[in-house]
Design a protein around this motif. Structure first.
Motif, PDB file in Angstrom:
ATOM      1  N   GLY A 113       0.819  -1.200   0.000  1.00  0.00           N
ATOM      2  CA  GLY A 113       0.000   0.000   0.000  1.00  0.00           C
ATOM      3  C   GLY A 113       0.853   1.250   0.000  1.00  0.00           C
ATOM      4  N   PHE A 114       0.451   2.242  -0.813  1.00  0.00           N
ATOM      5  CA  PHE A 114       1.250   3.451  -0.960  1.00  0.00           C
ATOM      6  C   PHE A 114       0.391   4.691  -0.747  1.00  0.00           C
ATOM      7  CE2 PHE A 114       4.526   5.857  -3.700  1.00  0.00           C
ATOM      8  CZ  PHE A 114       5.400   5.971  -2.631  1.00  0.00           C
ATOM      9  N   GLU A 139      12.246   0.447  -3.751  1.00  0.00           N
ATOM     10  CA  GLU A 139      11.665   0.012  -5.027  1.00  0.00           C
ATOM     11  C   GLU A 139      10.153   0.118  -4.915  1.00  0.00           C
ATOM     12  OE1 GLU A 139      11.170  -4.145  -7.620  1.00  0.00           O
ATOM     13  OE2 GLU A 139      12.671  -4.007  -6.024  1.00  0.00           O
ATOM     14  N   ILE A 140       9.519   0.706  -5.920  1.00  0.00           N
ATOM     15  CA  ILE A 140       8.075   0.903  -5.895  1.00  0.00           C
ATOM     16  C   ILE A 140       7.469   0.250  -7.124  1.00  0.00           C
ATOM     17  CG2 ILE A 140       6.190   2.579  -5.819  1.00  0.00           C
ATOM     18  CD1 ILE A 140       8.233   4.537  -4.542  1.00  0.00           C
ATOM     19  N   ARG A 141       6.520  -0.636  -6.901  1.00  0.00           N
ATOM     20  CA  ARG A 141       5.853  -1.343  -7.990  1.00  0.00           C
ATOM     21  C   ARG A 141       4.371  -0.984  -8.010  1.00  0.00           C
ATOM     22  NH1 ARG A 141       7.861  -7.639  -7.957  1.00  0.00           N
ATOM     23  NH2 ARG A 141      10.046  -7.335  -7.325  1.00  0.00           N
ATOM     24  N   PHE A 142       3.933  -0.382  -9.100  1.00  0.00           N
ATOM     25  CA  PHE A 142       2.519  -0.070  -9.279  1.00  0.00           C
ATOM     26  C   PHE A 142       1.819  -1.220 -10.009  1.00  0.00           C
ATOM     27  CE2 PHE A 142       4.561   4.164  -9.024  1.00  0.00           C
ATOM     28  CZ  PHE A 142       3.892   4.626  -7.896  1.00  0.00           C
ATOM     29  N   ASN A 143       0.486  -1.165 -10.014  1.00  0.00           N
ATOM     30  CA  ASN A 143      -0.314  -2.224 -10.651  1.00  0.00           C
ATOM     31  C   ASN A 143       0.075  -3.600 -10.122  1.00  0.00           C
ATOM     32  OD1 ASN A 143      -1.688  -0.420 -12.634  1.00  0.00           O
ATOM     33  ND2 ASN A 143       0.412  -0.143 -13.364  1.00  0.00           N
ATOM     34  N   THR A 144       0.325  -3.661  -8.820  1.00  0.00           N
ATOM     35  CA  THR A 144       0.830  -4.888  -8.196  1.00  0.00           C
ATOM     36  C   THR A 144      -0.028  -5.221  -6.988  1.00  0.00           C
ATOM     37  OG1 THR A 144       3.078  -4.360  -8.924  1.00  0.00           O
ATOM     38  CG2 THR A 144       2.843  -6.015  -7.197  1.00  0.00           C
ATOM     39  N   ASN A 155      16.092  -0.330   2.188  1.00  0.00           N
ATOM     40  CA  ASN A 155      15.749  -0.618   0.791  1.00  0.00           C
ATOM     41  C   ASN A 155      14.401  -1.338   0.643  1.00  0.00           C
ATOM     42  OD1 ASN A 155      18.285   0.450   0.194  1.00  0.00           O
ATOM     43  ND2 ASN A 155      19.260  -1.566   0.217  1.00  0.00           N
ATOM     44  N   PRO A 156      13.325  -0.736   1.103  1.00  0.00           N
ATOM     45  CA  PRO A 156      12.032  -1.429   1.077  1.00  0.00           C
ATOM     46  C   PRO A 156      11.506  -1.640  -0.339  1.00  0.00           C
ATOM     47  CG  PRO A 156      11.718   0.877   1.597  1.00  0.00           C
ATOM     48  CD  PRO A 156      13.204   0.651   1.606  1.00  0.00           C
ATOM     49  N   ILE A 157      10.704  -2.680  -0.470  1.00  0.00           N
ATOM     50  CA  ILE A 157       9.922  -2.904  -1.686  1.00  0.00           C
ATOM     51  C   ILE A 157       8.490  -2.483  -1.371  1.00  0.00           C
ATOM     52  CG2 ILE A 157       9.071  -4.602  -3.343  1.00  0.00           C
ATOM     53  CD1 ILE A 157      11.503  -6.327  -2.643  1.00  0.00           C
ATOM     54  N   ILE A 158       7.961  -1.531  -2.127  1.00  0.00           N
ATOM     55  CA  ILE A 158       6.607  -1.019  -1.884  1.00  0.00           C
ATOM     56  C   ILE A 158       5.700  -1.486  -3.013  1.00  0.00           C
ATOM     57  CG2 ILE A 158       5.198   1.042  -1.556  1.00  0.00           C
ATOM     58  CD1 ILE A 158       7.756   2.466  -0.599  1.00  0.00           C
ATOM     59  N   GLY A 201      -2.794   0.002  -7.308  1.00  0.00           N
ATOM     60  CA  GLY A 201      -3.239   0.991  -8.273  1.00  0.00           C
ATOM     61  C   GLY A 201      -2.094   1.561  -9.084  1.00  0.00           C
ATOM     62  N   LYS A 202      -2.405   2.642  -9.794  1.00  0.00           N
ATOM     63  CA  LYS A 202      -1.429   3.254 -10.695  1.00  0.00           C
ATOM     64  C   LYS A 202      -0.683   4.386  -9.996  1.00  0.00           C
ATOM     65  CE  LYS A 202      -4.219   2.377 -14.872  1.00  0.00           C
ATOM     66  NZ  LYS A 202      -4.850   3.016 -16.065  1.00  0.00           N
TER      67      LYS A 202
END
Length: 537
Positions: free
Chosen positions: A103-104, A225-230, A121-124, A128-129
């Protein structure tokens, strides 16, 4: 430095009044006073003809120790506290595991930012977009295009707070001054500096969009690192320990340290967590309508002849009424000079919310007028029953609005008389894509309708014109807060799943942008300390 509180001055005081008030208060000569910083500025508008500004000031002054001794029994003269933020630790270079933030929104944003600033170094992961694409989808829906159930007011970078009034005040206790950390990061990302000192700071949607992009870039620059649509499809556990996640794409991510900051509308994720055995309780929330009046009327009622003063801005209100049927009705998320917005996140449901821009210059004032409900009384039997109730009301509103995402609406006068509305009055509804005039008594349970009908005339006694016949009611407001609480212990971890850190509004621990950001910081600190302890062991 010294901190002086409750320094009261007239609304339109001159530029020398503050220093003069300090000199009089402390009985010093002007040469002893060297610097003044406004820490907080509020106002007292109870007497509309004599509105007072109330200051909290930090000052540099000669003979501080002597002054503190002289004013030892004065609660309004104290040493300035240290409100700077101190990190609980730094990640070692050889840290093998990366924490994950799901969640962002405001909570996930600050959890991820703090972890990145500490070197973890979190993975977020955000279902959504990114905020620009999400804004296109959301504004498109408001203009009549199809609802994107993964990119809307509820889902996407910035969370639900992005499309809101951008309020940055909270009633949570904050002894470690986490709120100052939230504010300072917002200012660094482009928020107006005044949010650091005005008593009811707000930002507004357009400013929040640009700020989110800058904060995202900061996290990435720090190693995040941020991943959208995930979207997270499943969690994996072993002997009461979280071990990793599977994404909707099928990819599996290992991690024993995961922040769950999914917001109050991720109903499919709530169901998945419940099915996996994560302990969840039902919690109270509220249901009701959005109410709209002309902002000029609210300004006049609150500020009298001082309405329009730029320091005061657009007037707000906060109302509560305890009804004869045992219910309480209150105003929620009041948006001065704003609009009522379509906040649906599921097909076939209508949800309302309120939004303002920084200027708050729109014609109408709006707020939610909602009735508190309790799980033991109103939706007993299952921890997720509140979600079912929300969905039922939203689907009713969809059908009553015409099954095209138009919202059912009614004039206040007609609502109080119990008859359907057929034409508009002076107050023009701001909700888009549109409204359908009807009888809103068909949307909510009878106890809620009865309570709101009693409360509106009571509110009119506090704000003259609140029960104005051609004011607008638009339905339905159901996402006031999360209907569940994912219980956590003192270590901020789920009480029955080690490694899962429930956080923010969706987990039941926040209620707005500031409190969600504060909770994100707290959870990030707890997670970091747990990972550092694991490395040492």
């Amino acid at each position: 430095m010294l901190r002086l509180t409750e320094i009261k001055l007239p609304l339109n005081h001159d530029e020398n009044a503050i220093s003069a008030a300090i000199i009089e208060k402390l009985a010093i000569i002007p040469e002893q006073l060297h610097n003044i910083t406004v820490f907080k500025r509020g106002f007292d508008a109870r007497k509309k003809a004599d509105i007072q500004l109330i200051y909290t000031l930090d000052i540099d002054v000669d003979n501080e120790a002597q002054l503190l001794q002289r004013f030892a029994h004065d609660q309004h003269v104290k040493p300035t506290p240290d409100t700077s933020y101190t990190y609980v630790g730094q990640a070692p270079d050889n840290l093998a595991e990366r924490p994950i933030v799901i969640g962002f929104g405001p909570c996930g944003l600050f959890a991820g930012l703090i972890l990145a600033q500490m070197g973890f170094n979190p993975i977020i992961l955000e279902r959504g977009k990114d905020v620009r694409e999400r804004t296109k989808d959301t504004f498109g829906f408001w203009r009549g295009k199809a609802l994107n159930s993964e990119s809307n007011v509820q889902f996407g970078e910035g969370g639900a707070g992005t499309f809101s009034d951008g309020k940055l005040y909270s009633q949570v206790k904050d002894p470690k001054h986490y709120g100052r950390k939230v504010m300072s990061e917002f200012v660094a990302a482009g928020a107006p500096e005044e949010i650091m000192y005005v008593s009811k700071p707000h930002i507004g949607t357009f400013k929040l969009v640009a700020m989110m992009e800058k904060m995202r870039a900061n996290i990435i620059a720090l190693g995040g690192e941020i991943r959208f649509n995930t979207r997270v499809e499943e969690i994996h556990t072993e002997d009461g320990q979280l071990t990793g996640l599977t994404l909707a794409s099928g990819e599996r991510l290992p991690s024993k340290h995961v922040v769950l900051a999914i917001g109050h509308s991720a109903r499919d994720t709530f169901q998945m967590l419940y099915d996996k055995g994560v302990y969840i309780e039902a919690k109270p929330f509220s249901i009701g309508f959005r109410i709209e009046h002309e902002q000029s009327m609210i300004d006049e009622c609150r500020f009298g002849r001082n309405a329009g003063n730029p320091i005061l801005g657009a007037a707000d209100y906060k109302l509560v009424h305890h009804c004869s049927n045992g219910r309480s009705v209150y105003s929620f998320c009041m948006c001065p000079g704003g609009t009522v917005v379509a906040s649906s996140s599921e097909q076939g449901g209508v949800v309302t919310n309120g939004m303002s821009q920084y200027s708050r210059h729109e014609r109408n004032a709006n707020s939610a007028i909602v009735v508190g409900i309790d799980p033991e009384r109103d939706y007993p039997g299952h921890p997720l029953a509140g979600i079912a109730l929300q969905r039922q009301l939203e689907q009713k509103a969809f059908r009553l609005g015409g099954e095209n995402y138009h919202a059912p609406a009614q004039l206040i006068g007609d609502f109080l008389l119990g008859k359907a509305s057929t034409e508009l009055g002076e107050v023009k509804p701001s909700y888009t894509p549109g409204i359908t005039l009807t009888d809103l008594a068909q949307v909510l349970p009878e106890f809620a309708i009865t309570a709101i009908r009693e409360a509106i005339p009571a509110f009119d006694r506090k704000i003259k014109g609140f029960a104005k016949a051609d004011g607008m009611l638009t339905g339905v407001e159901t996402r006031t807060s999360s209907p569940i609480c994912i219980k956590r212990g003192d270590d901020m971890q789920s009480i029955n799943l080690k490694g899962l850190y429930p956080a923010g509004e969706g987990a039941g621990y926040a209620g707005g942008i500031l409190s969600a950001g504060i909770d994100g910081i707290k959870v990030a600190e707890a997670l970091a300390l747990a990972m550092l302890a694991q490395v040492k062991s």
